[in-house]
Design a protein around this motif. Structure first.
Motif, PDB file in Angstrom:
ATOM      1  N   ALA A  74       0.831  -1.206   0.000  1.00  0.00           N
ATOM      2  CA  ALA A  74       0.000   0.000   0.000  1.00  0.00           C
ATOM      3  C   ALA A  74       0.863   1.252   0.000  1.00  0.00           C
ATOM      4  O   ALA A  74       0.553   2.224  -0.695  1.00  0.00           O
ATOM      5  CB  ALA A  74      -0.930  -0.008   1.210  1.00  0.00           C
ATOM      6  N   SER A  77       2.575   1.852  -3.581  1.00  0.00           N
ATOM      7  CA  SER A  77       1.792   2.260  -4.747  1.00  0.00           C
ATOM      8  C   SER A  77       1.603   3.769  -4.721  1.00  0.00           C
ATOM      9  O   SER A  77       1.160   4.340  -3.728  1.00  0.00           O
ATOM     10  CB  SER A  77       0.443   1.544  -4.762  1.00  0.00           C
ATOM     11  N   THR A  80      -2.657   5.641  -6.376  1.00  0.00           N
ATOM     12  CA  THR A  80      -3.784   4.889  -5.847  1.00  0.00           C
ATOM     13  C   THR A  80      -4.866   5.862  -5.429  1.00  0.00           C
ATOM     14  O   THR A  80      -4.594   6.855  -4.762  1.00  0.00           O
ATOM     15  CB  THR A  80      -3.341   4.047  -4.631  1.00  0.00           C
ATOM     16  N   SER A  81      -6.091   5.543  -5.819  1.00  0.00           N
ATOM     17  CA  SER A  81      -7.201   6.407  -5.418  1.00  0.00           C
ATOM     18  C   SER A  81      -7.469   6.227  -3.926  1.00  0.00           C
ATOM     19  O   SER A  81      -7.087   5.230  -3.316  1.00  0.00           O
ATOM     20  CB  SER A  81      -8.456   6.058  -6.219  1.00  0.00           C
ATOM     21  N   GLU A  83     -10.257   5.603  -2.509  1.00  0.00           N
ATOM     22  CA  GLU A  83     -11.147   4.452  -2.293  1.00  0.00           C
ATOM     23  C   GLU A  83     -10.366   3.137  -2.346  1.00  0.00           C
ATOM     24  O   GLU A  83     -10.560   2.245  -1.520  1.00  0.00           O
ATOM     25  CB  GLU A  83     -12.264   4.444  -3.331  1.00  0.00           C
ATOM     26  N   ALA A  84      -9.442   3.035  -3.312  1.00  0.00           N
ATOM     27  CA  ALA A  84      -8.632   1.818  -3.418  1.00  0.00           C
ATOM     28  C   ALA A  84      -7.739   1.660  -2.196  1.00  0.00           C
ATOM     29  O   ALA A  84      -7.553   0.549  -1.691  1.00  0.00           O
ATOM     30  CB  ALA A  84      -7.791   1.853  -4.694  1.00  0.00           C
ATOM     31  N   ARG A  86      -8.392   2.833   0.798  1.00  0.00           N
ATOM     32  CA  ARG A  86      -9.280   2.443   1.906  1.00  0.00           C
ATOM     33  C   ARG A  86      -9.611   0.952   1.831  1.00  0.00           C
ATOM     34  O   ARG A  86      -9.577   0.247   2.842  1.00  0.00           O
ATOM     35  CB  ARG A  86     -10.556   3.274   1.885  1.00  0.00           C
ATOM     36  N   ASN A  87      -9.933   0.459   0.647  1.00  0.00           N
ATOM     37  CA  ASN A  87     -10.231  -0.970   0.484  1.00  0.00           C
ATOM     38  C   ASN A  87      -9.030  -1.830   0.856  1.00  0.00           C
ATOM     39  O   ASN A  87      -9.169  -2.880   1.481  1.00  0.00           O
ATOM     40  CB  ASN A  87     -10.673  -1.266  -0.946  1.00  0.00           C
ATOM     41  N   GLY A  88      -7.837  -1.372   0.470  1.00  0.00           N
ATOM     42  CA  GLY A  88      -6.620  -2.105   0.811  1.00  0.00           C
ATOM     43  C   GLY A  88      -6.383  -2.146   2.313  1.00  0.00           C
ATOM     44  O   GLY A  88      -6.001  -3.180   2.872  1.00  0.00           O
TER      45      GLY A  88
END
Length: 177
Positions: A74, A77, A80-81, A83-84, A86-88
């Protein structure tokens, strides 16, 4: 020639003494072996206990490595958006939760209205709360954790206390004693 009767008695006594000394030597040898065996068992148990203590966290550490890998990925990267990301982080938190669960680390997360347990909860404050029984949890400030049946960290909670001025106006001087 006449044989001396006292000489005949000495020979069996000498043999008895020799037998007793031989038996004593056998028992001494057996005792020394038992002491040596006990000392070896003590040293072996001490070595095993030291190794168990030294490597007790090995399985747990192995289960945390994927969590570390996810966090490093994480951070690595760049584009990274939000949202992505947060999902990670949520996925990484699930990995961490699974690792803790496999290690028998459980959350202490009392719900509102649950009875206060001083062995598992730490009351940060006691507040008057309408609709709540005294000595029950009003809110959770921080989750606690147990390892098997031992509390690692108690849950930080706010606890309800009895209402002092149930129907009285707290600003009024009228019902003062």
């Amino acid at each position: 020639m006449q044989s001396d009767p006292s000489q005949g008695k000495d020979k069996p006594l000498a043999e008895l003494l020799a037998e007793a000394q031989a038996k004593l030597e056998q028992q001494r040898d057996a005792m020394l072996r038992a002491v040596a065996d006990a000392e070896n068992a003590r040293k072996r148990a001490q070595t095993e206990a030291s190794a168990a203590q030294k490597y007790a966290l090995e399985r747990f550490a192995e289960q945390l490595l994927p969590v570390v890998d996810s966090l490093q990925a994480a951070l690595g990267s760049e584009n990274t958006s939000r949202e992505a990301l947060r999902n990670g982080v949520e996925l990484t938190l699930k990995q961490l939760g699974a690792a803790l669960e496999r290690a028998n680390v459980r959350e202490i997360s009392p719900a509102k209205g649950e009875r206060f347990d001083p062995h598992r909860h730490h009351a940060v404050a006691a507040v008057e709360a309408r609709g709540c029984e005294p000595n029950t949890v009003v809110s959770l400030m921080q989750k606690g954790y147990t390892l098997h049946d031992r509390v690692l960290r108690p849950a930080l909670v706010t606890v309800a206390k009895e209402l002092e001025n149930d129907d009285r106006n707290p600003i009024s001087d009228i019902d003062l004693d």
